[in-house]
Motif scaffolding. Structure first.
Motif, PDB file in Angstrom:
ATOM      1  N   MET A 121       3.678   4.210   5.084  1.00 13.65           N
ATOM      2  CA  MET A 121       4.511   5.150   5.815  1.00 13.65           C
ATOM      3  C   MET A 121       3.756   5.867   6.933  1.00 13.65           C
ATOM      4  N   ASN A 122       4.497   6.319   7.885  1.00 16.35           N
ATOM      5  CA  ASN A 122       4.127   7.261   8.940  1.00 16.35           C
ATOM      6  C   ASN A 122       5.378   7.440   9.786  1.00 16.35           C
ATOM      7  N   PHE A 123       5.658   8.648  10.228  1.00 13.75           N
ATOM      8  CA  PHE A 123       6.898   8.839  10.971  1.00 13.75           C
ATOM      9  C   PHE A 123       6.708   8.748  12.475  1.00 13.75           C
ATOM     10  N   LYS A 124       5.538   8.317  12.923  1.00 14.32           N
ATOM     11  CA  LYS A 124       5.293   8.164  14.352  1.00 14.32           C
ATOM     12  C   LYS A 124       5.125   6.686  14.667  1.00 14.32           C
ATOM     13  N   GLY A 125       5.894   6.161  15.607  1.00  8.38           N
ATOM     14  CA  GLY A 125       5.787   4.772  15.993  1.00  8.38           C
ATOM     15  C   GLY A 125       4.428   4.456  16.583  1.00  8.38           C
ATOM     16  N   GLY A 126       4.023   3.197  16.476  1.00 12.54           N
ATOM     17  CA  GLY A 126       2.758   2.774  17.050  1.00 12.54           C
ATOM     18  C   GLY A 126       1.558   3.039  16.171  1.00 12.54           C
ATOM     19  N   SER A 127       1.787   3.381  14.904  1.00 12.21           N
ATOM     20  CA  SER A 127       0.671   3.681  14.006  1.00 12.21           C
ATOM     21  C   SER A 127       0.160   2.440  13.292  1.00 12.21           C
ATOM     22  N   THR A 132       0.249  -3.388   9.230  1.00 10.22           N
ATOM     23  CA  THR A 132      -0.460  -3.181   7.973  1.00 10.22           C
ATOM     24  C   THR A 132       0.316  -3.779   6.807  1.00 10.22           C
ATOM     25  N   SER A 133       1.620  -3.499   6.750  1.00 14.12           N
ATOM     26  CA  SER A 133       2.460  -3.997   5.651  1.00 14.12           C
ATOM     27  C   SER A 133       2.476  -5.513   5.608  1.00 14.12           C
ATOM     28  N   ALA A 134       2.655  -6.144   6.767  1.00 12.96           N
ATOM     29  CA  ALA A 134       2.751  -7.600   6.827  1.00 12.96           C
ATOM     30  C   ALA A 134       1.455  -8.262   6.377  1.00 12.96           C
ATOM     31  N   HIS A 135       0.338  -7.783   6.900  1.00 14.57           N
ATOM     32  CA  HIS A 135      -0.937  -8.395   6.551  1.00 14.57           C
ATOM     33  C   HIS A 135      -1.325  -8.125   5.098  1.00 14.57           C
ATOM     34  N   LEU A 136      -1.017  -6.943   4.592  1.00 17.63           N
ATOM     35  CA  LEU A 136      -1.323  -6.633   3.196  1.00 17.63           C
ATOM     36  C   LEU A 136      -0.513  -7.519   2.261  1.00 17.63           C
ATOM     37  N   ALA A 137       0.791  -7.623   2.502  1.00 18.23           N
ATOM     38  CA  ALA A 137       1.656  -8.427   1.638  1.00 18.23           C
ATOM     39  C   ALA A 137       1.220  -9.890   1.648  1.00 18.23           C
ATOM     40  N   GLN A 138       0.938 -10.414   2.828  1.00 18.83           N
ATOM     41  CA  GLN A 138       0.553 -11.821   2.916  1.00 18.83           C
ATOM     42  C   GLN A 138      -0.830 -12.070   2.319  1.00 18.83           C
ATOM     43  N   PHE A 139      -1.757 -11.161   2.545  1.00 25.36           N
ATOM     44  CA  PHE A 139      -3.089 -11.293   1.952  1.00 25.36           C
ATOM     45  C   PHE A 139      -3.001 -11.354   0.427  1.00 25.36           C
ATOM     46  N   LEU A 140      -2.244 -10.451  -0.176  1.00 22.61           N
ATOM     47  CA  LEU A 140      -2.137 -10.430  -1.631  1.00 22.61           C
ATOM     48  C   LEU A 140      -1.487 -11.712  -2.151  1.00 22.61           C
ATOM     49  N   ALA A 141      -0.507 -12.243  -1.415  1.00 21.85           N
ATOM     50  CA  ALA A 141       0.123 -13.498  -1.811  1.00 21.85           C
ATOM     51  C   ALA A 141      -0.886 -14.648  -1.734  1.00 21.85           C
ATOM     52  N   LEU A 142      -1.702 -14.683  -0.689  1.00 24.55           N
ATOM     53  CA  LEU A 142      -2.722 -15.721  -0.550  1.00 24.55           C
ATOM     54  C   LEU A 142      -3.790 -15.588  -1.628  1.00 24.55           C
ATOM     55  N   ARG A 143      -3.980 -14.389  -2.135  1.00 26.00           N
ATOM     56  CA  ARG A 143      -4.944 -14.161  -3.219  1.00 26.00           C
ATOM     57  C   ARG A 143      -4.379 -14.562  -4.582  1.00 26.00           C
ATOM     58  N   PRO A 252      10.741   3.235   7.241  1.00 30.81           N
ATOM     59  CA  PRO A 252      11.113   3.541   8.624  1.00 30.81           C
ATOM     60  C   PRO A 252      10.231   4.663   9.164  1.00 30.81           C
ATOM     61  N   PRO A 253      10.093   4.760  10.491  1.00 34.22           N
ATOM     62  CA  PRO A 253       9.246   5.814  11.077  1.00 34.22           C
ATOM     63  C   PRO A 253       9.968   7.155  11.133  1.00 34.22           C
ATOM     64  N   GLN A 254      10.489   7.583  10.011  1.00 34.91           N
ATOM     65  CA  GLN A 254      11.170   8.877   9.923  1.00 34.91           C
ATOM     66  C   GLN A 254      11.166   9.316   8.471  1.00 34.91           C
ATOM     67  N   THR A 267       3.969   3.647  -6.717  1.00 34.71           N
ATOM     68  CA  THR A 267       2.823   3.963  -7.568  1.00 34.71           C
ATOM     69  C   THR A 267       1.604   4.258  -6.701  1.00 34.71           C
ATOM     70  N   GLY A 268       1.634   3.777  -5.453  1.00 32.58           N
ATOM     71  CA  GLY A 268       0.568   4.043  -4.499  1.00 32.58           C
ATOM     72  C   GLY A 268       1.148   4.282  -3.117  1.00 32.58           C
ATOM     73  N   VAL A 269       0.506   5.154  -2.338  1.00 37.72           N
ATOM     74  CA  VAL A 269       1.013   5.509  -1.006  1.00 37.72           C
ATOM     75  C   VAL A 269      -0.088   5.270   0.019  1.00 37.72           C
ATOM     76  N   LEU A 270       0.266   4.574   1.095  1.00 37.92           N
ATOM     77  CA  LEU A 270      -0.664   4.302   2.177  1.00 37.92           C
ATOM     78  C   LEU A 270      -0.091   4.900   3.457  1.00 37.92           C
ATOM     79  N   ILE A 271      -0.817   5.856   4.050  1.00 39.56           N
ATOM     80  CA  ILE A 271      -0.367   6.525   5.268  1.00 39.56           C
ATOM     81  C   ILE A 271      -1.238   6.049   6.426  1.00 39.56           C
ATOM     82  N   THR A 272      -0.623   5.396   7.390  1.00 37.94           N
ATOM     83  CA  THR A 272      -1.373   4.901   8.544  1.00 37.94           C
ATOM     84  C   THR A 272      -1.468   5.994   9.601  1.00 37.94           C
TER      85      THR A 272
END
Length: 397
Positions: A121-127, A132-143, A252-254, A267-272
């Motif tokens: 999450m982050n409510f400001k665009g361009g963060s 981050t979400s796409a690469h994290l999800a795909q990395f974990l799937a490849l793992r 969403p960015p809001q 269960t976990g929160v990642l703030i960019t």
């Protein structure tokens, strides 16, 4: 200003103008999409070199070559070299675990290990939230993890990256809104889609997600739902949790009802955060608002405690003095709540995004080698650090 450019009586009707522009833009995007990916084509995940495959499996490259030579790897190519598909890597993980007699390389949940839900999450665009979400999800799937990613952003950039164009491929009731709406909700299992990456499924997004923001106040005032808005995402996830190890939610960015529901399910929160003064100042306000709203949710019975919460510096330029100073400033405040590694700003990431691809999909040969390697190392270090948090939560480390 050149007054000759202004025509008397030619005032534009904003709704009409915006609607026409939206329709034309959607039309041109469809044309562009067909040029990149013709109608008969489908996105696929590339094959991986022995060095890449060994790293993703979690073994040394020499050991991988031995395993392949023993008949458990793919057949060599015409040039005598082997490349590995995601299925090849999954099969090798199973072979290694059977050989060792312990579940070491197949990382799926076991015993009483709970489903991990990561809200980004982050409510400001361009963060860099969606990247981050796409690469994290795909990395974990490849793992080797079984991953479900949920696109909660009405702009649906994550969906497009994973091959589901919001204005072309996602119809009414086919986003998460279809499962959490207050009237006639659908089963989440009916909405989940596969992607071209094995082990990775998606709940796509589009503009209909905004309906949840509009309907929730009305539903609350009328008392039409026995389930509070903040519990709805967590409740629908229970229906599919046995099929997954990790859920990654791109918010969403809001700071609306969708985001608060995603936070309650997490269960976990990642703030960019982009390490620029204006972005950090905005984040200060964002954190204050989030704290206040989640306190209200907590009083209403919502869950607001997490296994972990981390800040991730994104689009970081190491040679930019002010950015380095701002990153140090945040580390002095947040301490170990900041991930040790930052996601670098890179032309490799942005160039891959032009064709709606991640770094894990594009071929190294398409980029200047040093540029690609630095971007990949940065991205993988961030994702490995998050994977470590998951394993600590499960008690594996």
């Amino acid at each position: 200003m050149d007054t000759n450019l202004l025509v008397e009586g030619a005032a534009e009707h904003l709704p009409t103008t915006l609607s026409a522009d939206a329709n034309e833009l959607a039309h041109q995007l469809q044309i562009h999409q067909r040029k990149i990916f013709p109608p008969a084509s489908q996105k696929t995940i590339r094959r991986f070199s022995p060095a890449e495959a060994a790293k993703l499996i979690g073994i040394k490259e020499g050991y991988l070559r031995q395993v392949a030579a023993d008949g458990h790897g793919p057949e060599p190519n015409d040039n005598g070299r082997r490349t590995y598909s995601v299925e090849d890597m999954d099969r090798i993980r199973r072979v290694l675990d059977e050989k060792n007699g312990t579940p070491k390389y197949v990382p799926i949940r076991r015993g009483d290990e709970k489903l991990q839900v990561i809200t980004v999450m982050n409510f400001k665009g361009g963060s860099g939230k969606t990247t981050t979400s796409a690469h994290l999800a795909q990395f974990l799937a490849l793992r080797g993890y079984r991953v479900l990613t949920i696109d909660l952003d009405p702009q649906a950039s994550l969906s497009a990256m994973f091959g589901h164009q919001p204005e072309l491929d996602v119809d009414e009731g086919e986003t998460l809104y279809g499962a959490i709406r207050y009237e006639d909700p659908r089963a989440l299992s009916e909405i989940i889609r596969s992607t071209y990456t094995p082990n990775l499924h998606i709940v796509p997004g589009n503009l209909e997600l905004m309906e949840f923001e509009h309907e929730t106040p009305k539903a609350m005032s009328e008392g039409r739902s026995a389930s509070m808005f903040f519990a709805r995402i967590g409740e629908v996830l229970t229906s599919v949790e046995s099929y997954y190890d990790v859920v990654v939610i791109d918010c969403p960015p809001q700071l609306g009802f969708l985001t608060m529901s995603a936070l309650s399910a997490a269960t976990g929160v990642l703030i960019t955060v982009h390490p620029q003064m204006l972005d950090v100042m905005s984040m200060s306000q964002f954190l204050s608002m989030t704290a206040e709203l989640m306190s209200v949710v907590e009083k209403a019975g919502g869950r607001t405690s997490y296994d972990w919460m981390r800040y991730l510096v994104t689009r970081f330029e190491p040679n930019d003095g002010p950015q380095s100073q701002m990153t140090g400033f945040m580390r002095s405040i947040f301490g170990n709540r900041m991930l040790q590694h930052a996601m670098l700003k890179s032309t490799a990431i942005s160039d891959a995004g032009v064709t709606k691809q991640t770094l894990y999909e594009v071929e190294r040969s398409q980029f200047v080698r040093g540029t690609y390697d630095r971007a990949m190392e940065s991205m993988s270090l961030v994702n490995q650090e998050i994977e470590d948090l998951l394993n600590v939560t499960w008690g594996r480390r």
